[in-house]
Motif scaffolding. Structure first.
Motif, PDB file in Angstrom:
ATOM      1  N   ARG A   1      44.604  -0.506  20.554  1.00 16.96           N
ATOM      2  CA  ARG A   1      44.345   0.923  20.342  1.00 16.96           C
ATOM      3  C   ARG A   1      43.089   1.364  21.079  1.00 16.96           C
ATOM      4  O   ARG A   1      43.049   2.437  21.656  1.00 16.96           O
TER       5      ARG A   1
ATOM      6  N   ASN B   1      41.907  10.818  16.890  1.00 13.59           N
ATOM      7  CA  ASN B   1      43.138  10.033  16.782  1.00 13.59           C
ATOM      8  C   ASN B   1      42.856   8.539  16.853  1.00 13.59           C
ATOM      9  O   ASN B   1      43.418   7.747  16.091  1.00 13.59           O
TER      10      ASN B   1
ATOM     11  N   ASP C   1      43.512   5.832  13.877  1.00 13.10           N
ATOM     12  CA  ASP C   1      44.377   4.674  14.099  1.00 13.10           C
ATOM     13  C   ASP C   1      43.678   3.367  13.747  1.00 13.10           C
ATOM     14  O   ASP C   1      44.258   2.490  13.099  1.00 13.10           O
TER      15      ASP C   1
END
Length: 176
Positions: free
Chosen positions: A15, A48, A52
């Motif tokens: 990520r 975001n 995550d």
């Protein structure tokens, strides 16, 4: 490290890598292309990524507990307070992680991003107000009133602390 721990660390790394790649892509070219509530596309990407990464840790902590106790219901460990209590039954003191309060600041940031478009929620500003504000300050995330201003530096700190929490839990938890 267990397979769950390794998988969580790989997800965090993946990520973070995706996030860094996305930072170099253009956002909306004109104000007309941008949704009206989006002030800055990079800010959305920061939020975001942070959301995550914290979610990966939350999922890992729950999955690792459920591996130790397969009869455990999610309702019993749906809050961080309940998870801290449950981990103590296995002699793992989550709050002993050196940067626990800062990590919890990222959890509170994630909650504000996920549940109130980056603004502190009524629940966060209620009975736990001072605790939440102190944790967010420990994380280093800036506030403008009740609006969290997440930066790329916040994301990097979150990635580092999140990986640390995964390692701490996995190395201190009983092996199954």
């Amino acid at each position: 490290m267990t397979d769950l721990g390794e998988a969580a660390l790989a997800q965090i790394t993946s990520r973070a890598t995706d996030y860094r790649a996305l930072l170099h892509l253009p956002g909306h070219r004109t104000a007309r292309d941008r949704p009206r509530h989006v002030r800055d596309f990079s800010a959305v990407r920061h939020g975001n990524a942070l959301t995550d990464v914290v979610t990966v840790v939350e999922s890992f902590v729950v999955a690792r507990l459920m591996r130790l106790n397969p009869g455990l219901g999610y309702e019993q460990i749906k809050t961080w307070h309940a998870r801290v209590q449950m981990w103590q039954q296995y002699a793992v003191v989550l709050t002993a992680f050196p940067d626990w309060q800062a990590f919890m600041g990222f959890v509170e940031t994630r909650n504000a991003l996920a549940h109130n478009l980056g603004r502190l929620t009524d629940l966060q500003l209620g009975k736990r107000r001072y605790e939440v504000l102190a944790q967010i300050a420990d994380a280093g995330v800036q506030l403008n009133g009740d609006l969290l201003l997440v930066t790329s530096e916040d994301v990097q700190r979150c990635v580092e602390l999140s990986a640390g929490v995964v390692r701490f839990v996995d190395l201190n938890a009983p092996k199954v």
